[in-house]
Design an enzyme around this catalytic site. Structure first.
Site, PDB file in Angstrom:
ATOM      1  N   LYS A 194     -93.490-106.849 -65.826  1.00  0.00           N
ATOM      2  CA  LYS A 194     -94.376-106.767 -64.660  1.00  0.00           C
ATOM      3  C   LYS A 194     -94.411-108.124 -63.979  1.00  0.00           C
ATOM      4  O   LYS A 194     -94.786-109.123 -64.600  1.00  0.00           O
ATOM      5  CB  LYS A 194     -95.794-106.377 -65.083  1.00  0.00           C
ATOM      6  CG  LYS A 194     -96.015-104.907 -65.306  1.00  0.00           C
ATOM      7  CD  LYS A 194     -97.505-104.688 -65.529  1.00  0.00           C
ATOM      8  CE  LYS A 194     -97.850-103.240 -65.700  1.00  0.00           C
ATOM      9  NZ  LYS A 194     -99.313-103.054 -65.868  1.00  0.00           N
ATOM     10  N   ARG A 243     -81.943-109.635 -53.556  1.00  0.00           N
ATOM     11  CA  ARG A 243     -82.186-108.287 -54.083  1.00  0.00           C
ATOM     12  C   ARG A 243     -82.162-108.204 -55.607  1.00  0.00           C
ATOM     13  O   ARG A 243     -81.989-107.130 -56.174  1.00  0.00           O
ATOM     14  CB  ARG A 243     -81.202-107.272 -53.469  1.00  0.00           C
ATOM     15  CG  ARG A 243     -81.396-107.089 -51.966  1.00  0.00           C
ATOM     16  CD  ARG A 243     -80.602-105.906 -51.441  1.00  0.00           C
ATOM     17  NE  ARG A 243     -80.921-105.667 -50.045  1.00  0.00           N
ATOM     18  CZ  ARG A 243     -80.264-106.213 -49.015  1.00  0.00           C
ATOM     19  NH1 ARG A 243     -79.242-107.032 -49.258  1.00  0.00           N
ATOM     20  NH2 ARG A 243     -80.607-105.946 -47.787  1.00  0.00           N
ATOM     21  N   HIS A 259    -109.046-104.591 -68.348  1.00  0.00           N
ATOM     22  CA  HIS A 259    -108.566-105.181 -67.102  1.00  0.00           C
ATOM     23  C   HIS A 259    -109.203-104.578 -65.849  1.00  0.00           C
ATOM     24  O   HIS A 259    -109.199-105.222 -64.802  1.00  0.00           O
ATOM     25  CB  HIS A 259    -107.046-105.045 -67.003  1.00  0.00           C
ATOM     26  CG  HIS A 259    -106.308-105.991 -67.904  1.00  0.00           C
ATOM     27  ND1 HIS A 259    -106.483-105.998 -69.272  1.00  0.00           N
ATOM     28  CD2 HIS A 259    -105.394-106.972 -67.636  1.00  0.00           C
ATOM     29  CE1 HIS A 259    -105.706-106.931 -69.804  1.00  0.00           C
ATOM     30  NE2 HIS A 259    -105.051-107.535 -68.843  1.00  0.00           N
ATOM     31  N   ARG A 318     -98.254 -96.768 -71.183  1.00  0.00           N
ATOM     32  CA  ARG A 318     -98.342 -98.214 -70.991  1.00  0.00           C
ATOM     33  C   ARG A 318     -99.654 -98.657 -70.365  1.00  0.00           C
ATOM     34  O   ARG A 318    -100.076 -99.809 -70.524  1.00  0.00           O
ATOM     35  CB  ARG A 318     -97.159 -98.699 -70.154  1.00  0.00           C
ATOM     36  CG  ARG A 318     -97.150-100.210 -69.973  1.00  0.00           C
ATOM     37  CD  ARG A 318     -95.871-100.730 -69.366  1.00  0.00           C
ATOM     38  NE  ARG A 318     -95.965-102.156 -69.104  1.00  0.00           N
ATOM     39  CZ  ARG A 318     -94.951-102.931 -68.743  1.00  0.00           C
ATOM     40  NH1 ARG A 318     -93.748-102.410 -68.596  1.00  0.00           N
ATOM     41  NH2 ARG A 318     -95.123-104.211 -68.528  1.00  0.00           N
ATOM     42  N   HIS A 362    -108.152-115.671 -66.580  1.00  0.00           N
ATOM     43  CA  HIS A 362    -107.821-114.262 -66.754  1.00  0.00           C
ATOM     44  C   HIS A 362    -108.322-113.755 -68.107  1.00  0.00           C
ATOM     45  O   HIS A 362    -108.914-112.671 -68.201  1.00  0.00           O
ATOM     46  CB  HIS A 362    -106.307-114.074 -66.645  1.00  0.00           C
ATOM     47  CG  HIS A 362    -105.862-112.664 -66.884  1.00  0.00           C
ATOM     48  ND1 HIS A 362    -106.187-111.631 -66.031  1.00  0.00           N
ATOM     49  CD2 HIS A 362    -105.131-112.114 -67.897  1.00  0.00           C
ATOM     50  CE1 HIS A 362    -105.667-110.498 -66.496  1.00  0.00           C
ATOM     51  NE2 HIS A 362    -105.022-110.768 -67.622  1.00  0.00           N
ATOM     52  N   GLU A 381     -94.906 -97.745 -66.741  1.00  0.00           N
ATOM     53  CA  GLU A 381     -96.323 -97.381 -66.722  1.00  0.00           C
ATOM     54  C   GLU A 381     -96.585 -96.035 -66.062  1.00  0.00           C
ATOM     55  O   GLU A 381     -97.461 -95.892 -65.201  1.00  0.00           O
ATOM     56  CB  GLU A 381     -97.162 -98.475 -66.038  1.00  0.00           C
ATOM     57  CG  GLU A 381     -98.628 -98.429 -66.448  1.00  0.00           C
ATOM     58  CD  GLU A 381     -99.419 -99.624 -65.957  1.00  0.00           C
ATOM     59  OE1 GLU A 381    -100.344 -99.426 -65.177  1.00  0.00           O
ATOM     60  OE2 GLU A 381     -99.106-100.755 -66.370  1.00  0.00           O
ATOM     61  N   GLU A 440    -106.018-111.773 -74.857  1.00  0.00           N
ATOM     62  CA  GLU A 440    -104.945-110.773 -74.832  1.00  0.00           C
ATOM     63  C   GLU A 440    -104.437-110.467 -76.239  1.00  0.00           C
ATOM     64  O   GLU A 440    -104.019-109.343 -76.527  1.00  0.00           O
ATOM     65  CB  GLU A 440    -103.792-111.252 -73.942  1.00  0.00           C
ATOM     66  CG  GLU A 440    -104.122-111.355 -72.460  1.00  0.00           C
ATOM     67  CD  GLU A 440    -104.137-110.008 -71.729  1.00  0.00           C
ATOM     68  OE1 GLU A 440    -104.064-108.951 -72.402  1.00  0.00           O
ATOM     69  OE2 GLU A 440    -104.218-110.007 -70.487  1.00  0.00           O
ATOM     70  N   LYS A 454     -97.050-104.897 -77.863  1.00  0.00           N
ATOM     71  CA  LYS A 454     -96.667-104.673 -76.478  1.00  0.00           C
ATOM     72  C   LYS A 454     -95.244-104.134 -76.374  1.00  0.00           C
ATOM     73  O   LYS A 454     -94.966-103.229 -75.583  1.00  0.00           O
ATOM     74  CB  LYS A 454     -96.798-105.960 -75.662  1.00  0.00           C
ATOM     75  CG  LYS A 454     -96.471-105.723 -74.183  1.00  0.00           C
ATOM     76  CD  LYS A 454     -97.057-106.748 -73.270  1.00  0.00           C
ATOM     77  CE  LYS A 454     -96.883-106.317 -71.814  1.00  0.00           C
ATOM     78  NZ  LYS A 454     -97.442-107.310 -70.877  1.00  0.00           N
ATOM     79  N   HIS A 465    -110.209-107.547 -63.812  1.00  0.00           N
ATOM     80  CA  HIS A 465    -109.579-107.857 -62.530  1.00  0.00           C
ATOM     81  C   HIS A 465    -110.610-107.861 -61.400  1.00  0.00           C
ATOM     82  O   HIS A 465    -110.511-108.665 -60.466  1.00  0.00           O
ATOM     83  CB  HIS A 465    -108.484-106.849 -62.224  1.00  0.00           C
ATOM     84  CG  HIS A 465    -107.190-107.127 -62.930  1.00  0.00           C
ATOM     85  ND1 HIS A 465    -106.115-106.265 -62.902  1.00  0.00           N
ATOM     86  CD2 HIS A 465    -106.788-108.186 -63.674  1.00  0.00           C
ATOM     87  CE1 HIS A 465    -105.120-106.778 -63.598  1.00  0.00           C
ATOM     88  NE2 HIS A 465    -105.498-107.943 -64.073  1.00  0.00           N
ATOM     89  N   ASN A 472    -103.827-102.101 -70.228  1.00  0.00           N
ATOM     90  CA  ASN A 472    -104.798-102.608 -69.263  1.00  0.00           C
ATOM     91  C   ASN A 472    -106.229-102.545 -69.805  1.00  0.00           C
ATOM     92  O   ASN A 472    -107.187-102.669 -69.033  1.00  0.00           O
ATOM     93  CB  ASN A 472    -104.715-101.799 -67.963  1.00  0.00           C
ATOM     94  CG  ASN A 472    -103.428-102.048 -67.214  1.00  0.00           C
ATOM     95  OD1 ASN A 472    -103.032-103.187 -67.007  1.00  0.00           O
ATOM     96  ND2 ASN A 472    -102.755-100.982 -66.814  1.00  0.00           N
TER      97      ASN A 472
END
Length: 364
Positions: free
Chosen positions: A143, A122, A248, A241, A265, A237, A185, A227, A252, A245
């Protein structure tokens, strides 16, 4: 060694950027109060042989109990099946709640190992040890997650690292394609937030592509600072935030529809940023953004078009599954000028289709 702090209400953490930093890991972990804590290093088949010993040896000499688990290099390892195998290895090793995970690798390893840390018993702490330029982005912000066949990063969590240690020496073993990919990036951070950073990248292109250490350190620090400032304002987000992206949504979709095999990527994000600039100009949000975006990306050897035969329908379906989507509408981060972006919801499908047509071709 340069230091930057990601300032969050409950879980602020430092980012260290420099050379020869793995020898300093025992001290940096001691500073966290982790003396003799059991550690599991997660890496891949490319990075492990290069840097596994450099990380583990000083830790063992300092009295840490260290395990090592290696997964195949590449996006294929960012999966639930890999997570299950890693969990089994950690149990067999005897990693308990006093332990921690060290993510040694690029973005795939950072996301996978971070998700392991978020879910194991956990949740246990973890440290990011990025070894690619691209990972200067993914290693900061918390993330973590794995992919699903229907979409990238669809299974994941927010789990902040306790520490990020970026040894720029590792970048010298990257293939040329991965070096260029990583700059996507970096360029993204400049395009969304800082026109002076855009100019700086253009002025230092030759030093950066030749992996000159001081320039690399500055670029990574500038990108991480952008960032960190955004994450500090919106950790999970809920609003701002999402501007991170940029590029992206289309990027993506390209990765997903092409089976995660055609583009890195960074390459996909580069094409996605060109698409966002096209869409922003088409919708009248900005002028004069597309040409400088294409010029900067091309100067860093990044693609600005795709030539694979990917159907509009498949790409649109992938975009509909994007995590920014609200109630089925297309959501994009679009430029208003170089260095400034905004989030636009309910973008018309017709406009997106026009951009996809413009993006087809090969103009690397």
């Amino acid at each position: 060694m340069k230091k930057l702090t990601v300032r969050l209400p409950e879980r602020s953490y430092p980012i260290y950027i420099g050379t020869g930093l793995y020898q300093q890991l025992p001290r940096l972990l001691d500073d966290l109060g982790w003396s003799h804590r059991p550690l599991m290093v997660v890496t891949d088949t490319q990075v492990g042989p290069l840097y596994g010993k450099a990380v583990i040896q000083p830790l063992e000499e300092a009295g840490f109990k260290v395990g090592l688990v290696t997964v195949p290099a590449g996006e294929v390892s960012k999966s639930l099946s890999s997570l299950e195998q890693l969990t089994e290895t950690c149990i067999q090793f005897g990693l308990d709640r006093s332990g921690a995970v060290l993510a040694l690798g690029g973005g795939v390893i950072g996301d996978l190992a971070g998700f392991l840390a978020a879910t194991y018993m956990r949740g246990i702490p973890f440290v990011q040890l990025p070894t690619t330029l691209l990972a200067h982005d993914s290693s900061v912000g918390g993330k973590v997650g794995v992919n699903h066949a229907l979409g990238k990063n669809m299974i994941g969590a927010f789990h902040q690292p306790s520490l990020v240690v970026f040894d720029v020496d590792t970048l010298h073993t990257l293939p040329e394609r991965e070096v260029s990919s990583g700059f996507a990036e970096v360029i993204k951070h400049a395009l969304i937030r800082d026109t002076t950073f855009v100019d700086w990248l253009a002025d230092h292109r030759s030093q950066l592509l030749s992996l000159e250490s001081d320039s690399l350190g500055q670029a990574i620090m500038k990108g991480c600072r952008v960032k960190a400032e955004i994450v500090a304002q919106d950790e999970r987000e809920s609003g701002l935030r999402a501007v991170l992206n940029y590029g992206h949504t289309i990027g993506h979709a390209l990765e997903s529809v092409s089976g995660y095999g055609c583009y890195t990527h960074g390459e996909a994000v580069a094409i996605g940023m060109v698409g966002a600039a096209m869409l922003g100009e088409q919708l009248g949000l900005a002028t004069g953004v597309l040409a400088p975006t294409e010029k900067l990306l091309k100067s860093f050897r990044l693609p600005i078009r795709f030539m694979e035969k990917l159907s509009d329908e498949a790409l649109l379906n992938a975009m509909k599954r994007d995590k920014k989507v609200r109630q089925g509408g297309y959501t994009f981060v679009l430029p208003t000028s170089v260095g400034s972006v905004r989030i636009l919801r309910d973008v018309e499908e017709r406009a997106i289709l026009q951009v996809l047509q413009q993006l087809r071709g090969d103009t690397r």
